[in-house]
Design a protein around this motif. Sequence first.
Motif, PDB file in Angstrom:
ATOM      1  N   LEU A 178       0.844  -1.195   0.000  1.00 22.59           N
ATOM      2  CA  LEU A 178       0.000   0.000   0.000  1.00 22.59           C
ATOM      3  C   LEU A 178       0.882   1.249   0.000  1.00 22.59           C
ATOM      4  CD1 LEU A 178      -2.926   1.170   0.346  1.00 22.59           C
ATOM      5  CD2 LEU A 178      -2.381   1.334   2.782  1.00 22.59           C
ATOM      6  N   GLY A 179       0.576   2.188  -0.904  1.00 29.36           N
ATOM      7  CA  GLY A 179       1.283   3.466  -0.930  1.00 29.36           C
ATOM      8  C   GLY A 179       0.370   4.561  -0.398  1.00 29.36           C
ATOM      9  N   ASP A 180       0.866   5.319   0.545  1.00 28.93           N
ATOM     10  CA  ASP A 180       0.062   6.370   1.168  1.00 28.93           C
ATOM     11  C   ASP A 180       0.884   7.661   1.179  1.00 28.93           C
ATOM     12  OD1 ASP A 180      -1.976   7.673   2.501  1.00 28.93           O
ATOM     13  OD2 ASP A 180      -1.864   6.452   4.319  1.00 28.93           O
ATOM     14  N   ASN A 181       0.215   8.763   1.424  1.00 25.72           N
ATOM     15  CA  ASN A 181       0.935  10.030   1.591  1.00 25.72           C
ATOM     16  C   ASN A 181       0.361  10.732   2.812  1.00 25.72           C
ATOM     17  OD1 ASN A 181       1.777  12.809   1.434  1.00 25.72           O
ATOM     18  ND2 ASN A 181       2.505  12.323  -0.625  1.00 25.72           N
ATOM     19  N   THR A 182       1.188  10.914   3.819  1.00 29.06           N
ATOM     20  CA  THR A 182       0.718  11.441   5.106  1.00 29.06           C
ATOM     21  C   THR A 182       1.119  12.910   5.307  1.00 29.06           C
ATOM     22  OG1 THR A 182       2.694  10.663   6.296  1.00 29.06           O
ATOM     23  CG2 THR A 182       0.834   9.141   6.156  1.00 29.06           C
ATOM     24  N   ASP A 183       1.754  13.519   4.293  1.00 30.40           N
ATOM     25  CA  ASP A 183       2.232  14.903   4.467  1.00 30.40           C
ATOM     26  C   ASP A 183       1.081  15.881   4.725  1.00 30.40           C
ATOM     27  OD1 ASP A 183       4.958  14.489   4.282  1.00 30.40           O
ATOM     28  OD2 ASP A 183       5.019  14.751   2.098  1.00 30.40           O
ATOM     29  N   GLY A 184       0.022  15.754   3.933  1.00 30.72           N
ATOM     30  CA  GLY A 184      -1.096  16.688   4.072  1.00 30.72           C
ATOM     31  C   GLY A 184      -1.809  16.514   5.402  1.00 30.72           C
ATOM     32  N   ALA A 185      -2.006  15.255   5.786  1.00 25.29           N
ATOM     33  CA  ALA A 185      -2.630  15.002   7.092  1.00 25.29           C
ATOM     34  C   ALA A 185      -1.744  15.576   8.194  1.00 25.29           C
ATOM     35  CB  ALA A 185      -2.830  13.507   7.297  1.00 25.29           C
ATOM     36  N   GLY A 186      -0.427  15.505   7.984  1.00 23.81           N
ATOM     37  CA  GLY A 186       0.514  16.059   8.971  1.00 23.81           C
ATOM     38  C   GLY A 186       0.369  17.567   9.087  1.00 23.81           C
ATOM     39  N   LEU A 187       0.243  18.240   7.943  1.00 24.25           N
ATOM     40  CA  LEU A 187       0.068  19.693   7.968  1.00 24.25           C
ATOM     41  C   LEU A 187      -1.225  20.061   8.685  1.00 24.25           C
ATOM     42  CD1 LEU A 187       0.734  22.623   7.037  1.00 24.25           C
ATOM     43  CD2 LEU A 187      -0.638  22.126   5.000  1.00 24.25           C
ATOM     44  N   VAL A 188      -2.318  19.385   8.304  1.00 22.28           N
ATOM     45  CA  VAL A 188      -3.612  19.703   8.914  1.00 22.28           C
ATOM     46  C   VAL A 188      -3.560  19.444  10.424  1.00 22.28           C
ATOM     47  CG1 VAL A 188      -6.025  18.940   9.046  1.00 22.28           C
ATOM     48  CG2 VAL A 188      -4.972  19.384   6.815  1.00 22.28           C
ATOM     49  N   ALA A 189      -2.980  18.310  10.818  1.00 21.80           N
ATOM     50  CA  ALA A 189      -2.903  17.983  12.248  1.00 21.80           C
ATOM     51  C   ALA A 189      -2.115  19.049  12.998  1.00 21.80           C
ATOM     52  CB  ALA A 189      -2.254  16.610  12.443  1.00 21.80           C
ATOM     53  N   ASP A 190      -1.021  19.520  12.393  1.00 23.12           N
ATOM     54  CA  ASP A 190      -0.208  20.511  13.088  1.00 23.12           C
ATOM     55  C   ASP A 190      -0.933  21.854  13.172  1.00 23.12           C
ATOM     56  OD1 ASP A 190       2.104  21.175  14.538  1.00 23.12           O
ATOM     57  OD2 ASP A 190       2.942  22.200  12.795  1.00 23.12           O
ATOM     58  N   LEU A 191      -1.644  22.225  12.116  1.00 24.66           N
ATOM     59  CA  LEU A 191      -2.422  23.474  12.172  1.00 24.66           C
ATOM     60  C   LEU A 191      -3.462  23.383  13.293  1.00 24.66           C
ATOM     61  CD1 LEU A 191      -2.893  24.145   8.344  1.00 24.66           C
ATOM     62  CD2 LEU A 191      -1.731  25.664   9.969  1.00 24.66           C
ATOM     63  N   LEU A 192      -4.179  22.266  13.345  1.00 23.33           N
ATOM     64  CA  LEU A 192      -5.229  22.134  14.354  1.00 23.33           C
ATOM     65  C   LEU A 192      -4.626  22.092  15.762  1.00 23.33           C
ATOM     66  CD1 LEU A 192      -7.664  19.662  12.518  1.00 23.33           C
ATOM     67  CD2 LEU A 192      -7.747  22.170  12.591  1.00 23.33           C
ATOM     68  N   LEU A 193      -3.468  21.417  15.880  1.00 21.18           N
ATOM     69  CA  LEU A 193      -2.787  21.371  17.186  1.00 21.18           C
ATOM     70  C   LEU A 193      -2.411  22.780  17.649  1.00 21.18           C
ATOM     71  CD1 LEU A 193      -1.633  18.972  19.007  1.00 21.18           C
ATOM     72  CD2 LEU A 193       0.582  19.594  18.061  1.00 21.18           C
ATOM     73  N   ASN A 194      -2.115  23.647  16.688  1.00 21.38           N
ATOM     74  CA  ASN A 194      -1.762  25.030  17.011  1.00 21.38           C
ATOM     75  C   ASN A 194      -2.990  25.951  17.023  1.00 21.38           C
ATOM     76  OD1 ASN A 194       1.310  25.507  17.242  1.00 21.38           O
ATOM     77  ND2 ASN A 194       1.104  24.036  15.575  1.00 21.38           N
ATOM     78  N   HIS A 195      -4.160  25.332  17.075  1.00 22.25           N
ATOM     79  CA  HIS A 195      -5.426  26.079  17.177  1.00 22.25           C
ATOM     80  C   HIS A 195      -5.647  27.012  15.992  1.00 22.25           C
ATOM     81  CE1 HIS A 195      -5.617  24.387  21.130  1.00 22.25           C
ATOM     82  NE2 HIS A 195      -4.423  24.876  21.392  1.00 22.25           N
ATOM     83  N   VAL A 196      -5.238  26.568  14.818  1.00 20.73           N
ATOM     84  CA  VAL A 196      -5.529  27.310  13.593  1.00 20.73           C
ATOM     85  C   VAL A 196      -6.729  26.617  12.945  1.00 20.73           C
ATOM     86  CG1 VAL A 196      -4.701  28.029  11.323  1.00 20.73           C
ATOM     87  CG2 VAL A 196      -3.120  27.975  13.274  1.00 20.73           C
ATOM     88  N   ALA A 197      -7.877  27.291  12.972  1.00 20.04           N
ATOM     89  CA  ALA A 197      -9.096  26.695  12.405  1.00 20.04           C
ATOM     90  C   ALA A 197      -9.019  26.741  10.882  1.00 20.04           C
ATOM     91  CB  ALA A 197     -10.308  27.473  12.896  1.00 20.04           C
ATOM     92  N   LEU A 198      -9.602  25.744  10.230  1.00 13.94           N
ATOM     93  CA  LEU A 198      -9.601  25.695   8.766  1.00 13.94           C
ATOM     94  C   LEU A 198     -11.016  25.765   8.189  1.00 13.94           C
ATOM     95  CD1 LEU A 198      -6.825  22.998   8.394  1.00 13.94           C
ATOM     96  CD2 LEU A 198      -6.667  25.372   7.612  1.00 13.94           C
TER      97      LEU A 198
END
Length: 275
Positions: A97-117
């Motif tokens: 299985l090939g996956d790409n977790t970069d985008g999920a990583g960006l979103v998770a970090d934004l949310l962790l820093n309380h940046v709403a999307l």
Amino acid sequence: MDQYAVFGHPIKQSKSPFIHRLFAEQTQQQLEYGAIEPAEDGFVEAATAFFNNGGKGCNITMPFKLDAYHFATQLTERARMAGAVNTLKVLDDGGILGDNTDGAGLVADLLLNHVALEGKRVLMIGAGGAARGTLLPLLEQNVVMLQIVNRTTSKAQDLVDLFPNHQNIEATTFDALEAAEPFDVIINSTSASMSGELPPIPTSIINQYSSVYDMVYRQEPTVFINWAKQQGAAKGIDGLGMLVAQAAESFAVWRGIRPSMRQVLRELNKNLGRI
Ligand code: NDP
């Protein structure tokens, strides 16, 4: 012991072995995580040997993300839209299985820093591989508008064309930004900060409610973050958290358990001399 590794060239500076060993300790998972540096044209051979020897999964960094995309026998939707793979996992039927977790990583970090999307206007500066990998995860957060601006304008439009069913993603130009309203979230996915350069964005797109994110990280705040803060941006966050969050997402793909980022971030901040 289950075997994992990161593949890259060069690989010496990779923080992935450090991060995943801490994740394994924290979650009490029995695994080993190494670093493999194939020749620049040697990914397929090295990855084949790794999986033939019982390897369970791996991360892939520069310059092999496209090789890994073609190596996988199945792709997740986010990897397909990213056009690149940073995570491989052996499946029960022997497929990969090939996956790409970069985008999920960006979103998770934004949310962790309380940046709403959700419901927000987002500007993506840059249209390279890193930008492409984050577009679907950002759109999935129900942003109201995602504009992409890039030095080479046609590349921004190429990315927009990948999403014919989304009305809320469009390409723009640095000139057109002069007349744009301020953005809620501005993400710098260019490598400009690596050489201390600023993309040519007008100050008018930032106000005191804007959060800015630079995918590059340094010991000191990047030139982009310093500049945004001088313009009064509410928040300036660099890409160290994204690095850890994409690793946490890969770990979850492999092991079905999501490690906490906090301890690892603290250790990396210490290693970088930031705390
Ligand atoms: P690419 O080479 O694919 O793309 C580079 C992008 O930067 C292009 O859009 C390019 O524009 C633009 N660019 C480069 N220099 C300048 C400049 N001086 N002014 C304006 N634009 C510029 O690289 P990636 O997309 O793979 O990576 C981009 C950055 O993101 C890298 O620094 C990388 O380290 C970082 N990154 C961080 C991650 C993290 O976890 N924190 C994860 C992934 C990437 P053009 O198309 O016109 O050449």
